[in-house]
Design an enzyme around this catalytic site. Sequence first.
Site, PDB file in Angstrom:
ATOM      1  N   ARG A   1      -6.219   0.248  -6.393  1.00 39.14           N
ATOM      2  CA  ARG A   1      -5.159  -0.560  -6.136  1.00 39.14           C
ATOM      3  C   ARG A   1      -5.599  -1.337  -5.044  1.00 39.14           C
ATOM      4  O   ARG A   1      -5.093  -2.691  -4.981  1.00 39.14           O
ATOM      5  CB  ARG A   1      -3.963   0.273  -5.628  1.00 39.14           C
ATOM      6  CG  ARG A   1      -2.705  -0.695  -5.422  1.00 39.14           C
ATOM      7  CD  ARG A   1      -1.603   0.384  -5.065  1.00 39.14           C
ATOM      8  NE  ARG A   1      -0.334  -0.292  -4.662  1.00 39.14           N
ATOM      9  CZ  ARG A   1       0.521   0.130  -3.815  1.00 39.14           C
ATOM     10  NH1 ARG A   1       0.419   1.145  -3.195  1.00 39.14           N
ATOM     11  NH2 ARG A   1       1.476  -0.637  -3.612  1.00 39.14           N
TER      12      ARG A   1
ATOM     13  N   HIS B   1      -5.028  -5.320  -4.661  1.00 38.19           N
ATOM     14  CA  HIS B   1      -4.219  -6.286  -3.423  1.00 38.19           C
ATOM     15  C   HIS B   1      -5.041  -7.007  -2.568  1.00 38.19           C
ATOM     16  O   HIS B   1      -4.564  -8.091  -1.868  1.00 38.19           O
ATOM     17  CB  HIS B   1      -3.428  -5.210  -2.706  1.00 38.19           C
ATOM     18  CG  HIS B   1      -2.174  -4.496  -3.384  1.00 38.19           C
ATOM     19  ND1 HIS B   1      -1.019  -4.183  -2.626  1.00 38.19           N
ATOM     20  CD2 HIS B   1      -2.036  -4.036  -4.456  1.00 38.19           C
ATOM     21  CE1 HIS B   1      -0.278  -3.938  -3.427  1.00 38.19           C
ATOM     22  NE2 HIS B   1      -0.841  -3.697  -4.530  1.00 38.19           N
TER      23      HIS B   1
ATOM     24  N   VAL C   1      -4.510 -12.042  -2.693  1.00 36.81           N
ATOM     25  CA  VAL C   1      -4.333 -12.817  -1.377  1.00 36.81           C
ATOM     26  C   VAL C   1      -5.753 -13.246  -0.947  1.00 36.81           C
ATOM     27  O   VAL C   1      -6.890 -12.603  -0.314  1.00 36.81           O
ATOM     28  CB  VAL C   1      -3.979 -11.734  -0.062  1.00 36.81           C
ATOM     29  CG1 VAL C   1      -3.828 -12.585   1.009  1.00 36.81           C
ATOM     30  CG2 VAL C   1      -2.802 -11.069  -0.556  1.00 36.81           C
TER      31      VAL C   1
ATOM     32  N   ASP D   1     -11.926 -11.105  -0.714  1.00 35.86           N
ATOM     33  CA  ASP D   1     -12.692 -11.229   0.455  1.00 35.86           C
ATOM     34  C   ASP D   1     -12.683  -9.958   1.352  1.00 35.86           C
ATOM     35  O   ASP D   1     -12.858 -10.298   2.526  1.00 35.86           O
ATOM     36  CB  ASP D   1     -12.315 -12.645   0.908  1.00 35.86           C
ATOM     37  CG  ASP D   1     -10.772 -12.634   1.440  1.00 35.86           C
ATOM     38  OD1 ASP D   1     -10.178 -11.358   1.264  1.00 35.86           O
ATOM     39  OD2 ASP D   1     -10.417 -13.546   1.848  1.00 35.86           O
TER      40      ASP D   1
ATOM     41  N   GLU E   1      -2.875  -7.627   6.829  1.00 32.41           N
ATOM     42  CA  GLU E   1      -2.216  -7.683   5.621  1.00 32.41           C
ATOM     43  C   GLU E   1      -1.655  -6.341   5.226  1.00 32.41           C
ATOM     44  O   GLU E   1      -0.684  -6.187   4.436  1.00 32.41           O
ATOM     45  CB  GLU E   1      -3.123  -8.034   4.340  1.00 32.41           C
ATOM     46  CG  GLU E   1      -3.551  -9.794   4.392  1.00 32.41           C
ATOM     47  CD  GLU E   1      -4.698  -9.837   3.569  1.00 32.41           C
ATOM     48  OE1 GLU E   1      -4.897  -9.299   2.536  1.00 32.41           O
ATOM     49  OE2 GLU E   1      -5.321 -10.998   4.085  1.00 32.41           O
TER      50      GLU E   1
ATOM     51  N   ASN F   1       2.593  -3.687   0.997  1.00 33.89           N
ATOM     52  CA  ASN F   1       1.254  -2.979   1.395  1.00 33.89           C
ATOM     53  C   ASN F   1       1.929  -1.834   2.635  1.00 33.89           C
ATOM     54  O   ASN F   1       1.111  -0.758   2.674  1.00 33.89           O
ATOM     55  CB  ASN F   1       0.200  -3.677   1.966  1.00 33.89           C
ATOM     56  CG  ASN F   1      -0.386  -4.746   1.104  1.00 33.89           C
ATOM     57  OD1 ASN F   1      -0.453  -4.407  -0.166  1.00 33.89           O
ATOM     58  ND2 ASN F   1      -0.950  -5.630   1.634  1.00 33.89           N
TER      59      ASN F   1
ATOM     60  N   PRO G   1       2.445  -9.426  -6.506  1.00 37.28           N
ATOM     61  CA  PRO G   1       3.839  -9.319  -7.214  1.00 37.28           C
ATOM     62  C   PRO G   1       4.536  -7.973  -6.859  1.00 37.28           C
ATOM     63  O   PRO G   1       4.052  -6.885  -6.858  1.00 37.28           O
ATOM     64  CB  PRO G   1       3.309  -9.309  -8.693  1.00 37.28           C
ATOM     65  CG  PRO G   1       1.770  -8.755  -8.575  1.00 37.28           C
ATOM     66  CD  PRO G   1       1.296  -9.410  -7.289  1.00 37.28           C
TER      67      PRO G   1
ATOM     68  N   HIS H   1      -1.976   1.623 -14.006  1.00 41.84           N
ATOM     69  CA  HIS H   1      -0.810   2.335 -13.739  1.00 41.84           C
ATOM     70  C   HIS H   1      -0.960   3.775 -14.603  1.00 41.84           C
ATOM     71  O   HIS H   1      -0.291   4.594 -14.408  1.00 41.84           O
ATOM     72  CB  HIS H   1       0.498   1.852 -13.893  1.00 41.84           C
ATOM     73  CG  HIS H   1       0.774   0.922 -12.470  1.00 41.84           C
ATOM     74  ND1 HIS H   1       2.030   0.098 -12.724  1.00 41.84           N
ATOM     75  CD2 HIS H   1      -0.074   0.458 -11.516  1.00 41.84           C
ATOM     76  CE1 HIS H   1       1.940  -0.635 -11.548  1.00 41.84           C
ATOM     77  NE2 HIS H   1       0.846  -0.489 -10.977  1.00 41.84           N
ATOM     78  N   THR H   2      -2.020   3.828 -15.322  1.00 36.24           N
ATOM     79  CA  THR H   2      -2.271   4.876 -15.991  1.00 36.24           C
ATOM     80  C   THR H   2      -2.558   6.247 -14.925  1.00 36.24           C
ATOM     81  O   THR H   2      -2.577   7.219 -15.389  1.00 36.24           O
ATOM     82  CB  THR H   2      -3.474   4.853 -16.998  1.00 36.24           C
ATOM     83  OG1 THR H   2      -3.687   6.116 -17.624  1.00 36.24           O
ATOM     84  CG2 THR H   2      -4.667   4.639 -16.567  1.00 36.24           C
TER      85      THR H   2
ATOM     86  N   ASP I   1       2.239   7.604 -14.526  1.00 34.91           N
ATOM     87  CA  ASP I   1       2.094   7.997 -16.213  1.00 34.91           C
ATOM     88  C   ASP I   1       2.234   9.589 -15.764  1.00 34.91           C
ATOM     89  O   ASP I   1       1.416   9.964 -15.459  1.00 34.91           O
ATOM     90  CB  ASP I   1       0.747   7.486 -16.616  1.00 34.91           C
ATOM     91  CG  ASP I   1       0.356   8.179 -17.681  1.00 34.91           C
ATOM     92  OD1 ASP I   1       1.106   9.136 -18.286  1.00 34.91           O
ATOM     93  OD2 ASP I   1      -0.647   8.034 -18.235  1.00 34.91           O
TER      94      ASP I   1
ATOM     95  N   SER J   1      -0.193  12.240 -18.106  1.00 34.64           N
ATOM     96  CA  SER J   1      -1.708  12.351 -17.758  1.00 34.64           C
ATOM     97  C   SER J   1      -1.958  11.475 -16.503  1.00 34.64           C
ATOM     98  O   SER J   1      -2.687  10.628 -16.452  1.00 34.64           O
ATOM     99  CB  SER J   1      -2.383  11.893 -18.776  1.00 34.64           C
ATOM    100  OG  SER J   1      -2.184  10.423 -19.319  1.00 34.64           O
TER     101      SER J   1
END
Length: 349
Positions: free
Chosen positions: A83, A87, A91, A95, A109, A115, A184, A214-215, A267, A270
């Site tokens: 993740r 993220h 932005v 970088d 950030e 966050n 988002p 998101h699994t 999820d 699993s």
Amino acid sequence: MATKMHLVFLAFLSLIPPFMVAQADPGYSYGYGFGWGSGGGNDYSSLSPYFYDFSCPQANNIIASVLENAVAQDPRMAASLLRLHFHDCFVQGCDASILLDDSATFVSEKKAKPNLNSLRGFTVIDEIKARLEEACPETVSCADILALVARAASVLSGGPNWEVPLGRRDSKAANMLLANATIPPPILTAQKLIASFQQQGLDEVDLVALSGAHTIGVARCTSFKQRLYSQNGNNQQPDLSLEKAYLNELKSVCPSSGGDNNITPLDYASPKTFDNTYYKLILGGRGLLFTDQQLYSGNYANLAQLVKSYAEDEGLFFDQFAKSMVKMGKISPLLGSNGEVRKYCRRPN
């Protein structure tokens, strides 16, 4: 003693993989790059999967070793580190701005709404960077570490492997306001999700494939509680796209009052395994976040068809996820003399 699976994982990442799920696109340079620590002084203008082959060939082994240990201690860490790359790239490009702490000139950030009290894994990145600085001083950028860690997190969880184009430099500043504007949130409709990804140069295929991350991992109740009790904010009705039994299960985890920091798997079938179950759950109205379910229930036929395709064919999902990760990883990288290679990922040099 290391298990057979762990030994295979370390060997898998220590080599330029011979059988890729996805290759970098034709726009990438495939010439061998010596990396920033080689003393060559070259101004590299493109990314290459071979960037550190001579300047820090042990980079993959170091990252794999640290990450394997971190995930063994905390299985959620693979999803958290994956993740971080998302993220970061959303932005001001890929970088490593997400890793910067507050300074006298900018706000981190990490304090942006998407966050705050949510992102994890910064100490793992610190450990990887410290190990790399010992082995190859001032060579491997924090931005490239995030990209390599994302790939390793996928592989360690049973997901796809891919060649990671390298050679990004690190930003010298963070942008908290931009993070609030461009990452988002989990309340967007399908239409707004598509627009958010398009702003980053990512299309509908990338949206559905990358959402498949998101699994693995979990979400806090605050990310989806509105769906359970008052989807539109004032009608006291749940989100009708939620399957009723699943709705009741979620209510037992997330009461209408309090419990905002309680967690539940994205999820649930699993949660530690990178597979295509995420899409199968969405088909049954069991997407945890509103944005998850919108991929199928948001009245966009193309998105719904992609969900069905990935639910039916895990190999297809793996292939596209790898390609979309490579594509996302090339969002506005700092190259050549732009940016810097931070010695410590939490602050500029």
